[in-house]
Design a protein around this motif. Sequence first.
Motif, mmCIF file in Angstrom:
data_model
loop_
_atom_site.group_PDB
_atom_site.id
_atom_site.type_symbol
_atom_site.label_atom_id
_atom_site.label_comp_id
_atom_site.label_asym_id
_atom_site.label_seq_id
_atom_site.Cartn_x
_atom_site.Cartn_y
_atom_site.Cartn_z
ATOM 1 N N ALA A 1 -0.965 5.271 10.345
ATOM 2 C CA ALA A 1 0.489 5.173 11.017
ATOM 3 C C ALA A 1 0.917 3.899 10.865
ATOM 4 O O ALA A 1 2.215 3.820 10.723
ATOM 5 N N ASN A 2 0.315 2.872 10.995
ATOM 6 C CA ASN A 2 0.849 1.546 11.286
ATOM 7 C C ASN A 2 1.438 1.210 9.654
ATOM 8 O O ASN A 2 2.296 0.540 9.648
ATOM 9 N N GLN B 1 2.373 3.391 7.578
ATOM 10 C CA GLN B 1 3.368 4.584 7.367
ATOM 11 C C GLN B 1 2.819 5.014 5.908
ATOM 12 O O GLN B 1 3.359 5.360 5.192
ATOM 13 N N ARG B 2 1.333 5.481 5.883
ATOM 14 C CA ARG B 2 0.877 6.039 4.873
ATOM 15 C C ARG B 2 0.558 7.478 5.024
ATOM 16 O O ARG B 2 -0.070 7.932 6.131
ATOM 17 N N GLN B 3 0.764 8.395 4.029
ATOM 18 C CA GLN B 3 0.684 9.892 4.427
ATOM 19 C C GLN B 3 -0.903 10.365 3.872
ATOM 20 O O GLN B 3 -1.278 9.816 3.079
#
Length: 579
Positions: free
Chosen positions: A558-559, A561-563
């Motif tokens: 989440a930090n 911003q990776r799926q």
Amino acid sequence: MNAPAITRLIHIGPLRQESEALLKHINIPSLVITLTPESPTFKEIQDDLKYISTVVAPQAGEATYYSYNVPGFDSLAPASGLKSLYPGVAEIQRKPVETQPLNELISEHCPSGTLMTHLVLEQPEHALSLLQVWQEEGMLDNLEGLFVRTSPVSLYEGMPTQAELAAWCQQHGFDTSSEKIGSDSSEDPEFILLEFKRNALHVPLKAAQEKVDALKKECDSHQKKLAEYEKLLKENAHQLSESAAALRETDAQLKQSTKQLDEKSSQAEKASKECDILKQQLSEKESTIAQLREKLASQQQNQEVIQSRFEALESKLEGKLESLLGEQRSYIQQTSNALGQHVTRLAHRQRDERALSHYLQHGQRLVSTELDPGYALALLEKYHSQRYDVVVVFGSAATTELLAKAEVSTHGSQTQLMLEGQLNDVLTPSENDLPTSIISIEHQRSQCAAIIKSLEANNCRQAVNVVHAPWIECKYQDKTTLFYSSEATLKRLGQWLPDGAKILVVIGPPLLKVNNGVHDGLSELLQYLPTQALDIVMEGLSSSLENELKTDWNSLLANRQRQAEWHQLSSTLELKVFV
């Protein structure tokens, strides 16, 4: 004071792989009774193991010993169903042997006070008859674990089937167990070493039954006494009837005497005396009858109290027996369910092994047997279907060998030029020069050498680059962890691969044993391979560590911003990180 009892494991019959595993696992002083020649490795199993070369039978005497061309099938009875089950088995010799009873062997070769707590019986032809004799002699009273070689069908003349043996054992307080000692991959289900454990309810149930029998005997005794009292009462009633008749006769005589009083005055005094005597006798008999009636009434009252107490105790014992039997049925049901689940898992494992061997197009087993067959098959299918640009394996020699064999089997002797030479060299490959081989990273040089040796032996060395990367300390969320010193390797791999390249990463079990070591893995991969798609597989991850790892890695993703998505690969956790 009495000397403490000495527990002992008794092994009777041929020594097989499962037998040696039991001797090591149970690890109590053992007495091995077999005609199998003594092996020099016996002392490696137990320091205090004792070996006797003889044959056990209910009585001392002479018997015929049948030898066959397959070790472990020798017996004291000729083969019957054995030759149908194993067509290659043939008799090669018959010879007379001396037999000895078990109690004499224990007295002769074991210290005083020895108790047989575990028994391994590898004589299936006479197993049931031996157990019946020892049960009568009380030799099975202290038995905790019983292991008997048996078969669903009769393999020798007079041999009981597995069902007959199990029924007898359950009747005498032994339940089948689902626990397995050591590897059972070589065990033949048609010639199995069946394990029984002493039912904890058997002893109290037997004691309760003995108490009930004693109470019934006591009741029978009281009923017998009651019958005697009733007989005595009938006799007394008969005497009373006779006395009453005598009294009536006396009264008649008295009246006759009174009538004759006037006529024979000289006989009046005599008649009066006789009357007094008769009255005294009558009074004594009436007193005796009254006492007998009181005694009979008291005995009847006591009989009613005893009968009431017996009925209450019988009702209480019936309730307790019903409760104990209910608990026993529940325990048997649970044991049966666990055994069924174990058999199902075993069948699935055998099915996966056959599928994996077919998948690799080899007639032999894998180089390593560390991997679960289901997981290995799922990993191979994923490897071939996804067409990864490169595979990176951290600390799993078994996975390295598996994927290397698959790579060589698929592409023949094709080799890849990648990460050759020193890791500090600066390489500038062309855009089309992409690696398609396997990189195996280990933290010990000895393990690196072992992997290389194994790969060379299996003709798949050309598919793998083996890299030595010792564990180093890292900081992860204010915690000190350990991870492979793979920075140079991962940087160099990033130079080789274009953006969007697909990488399969396998993190092996050794790192799971290090405090929070596996947690730093994703951080290192995202740091040096930020533009590639990652499929990360973790071998041997426990459920408790799985939840903690998901929480930490989800926060890190989440930090950044990776799926990403979590998947289950057979029994293993997988994380797919998208570009």
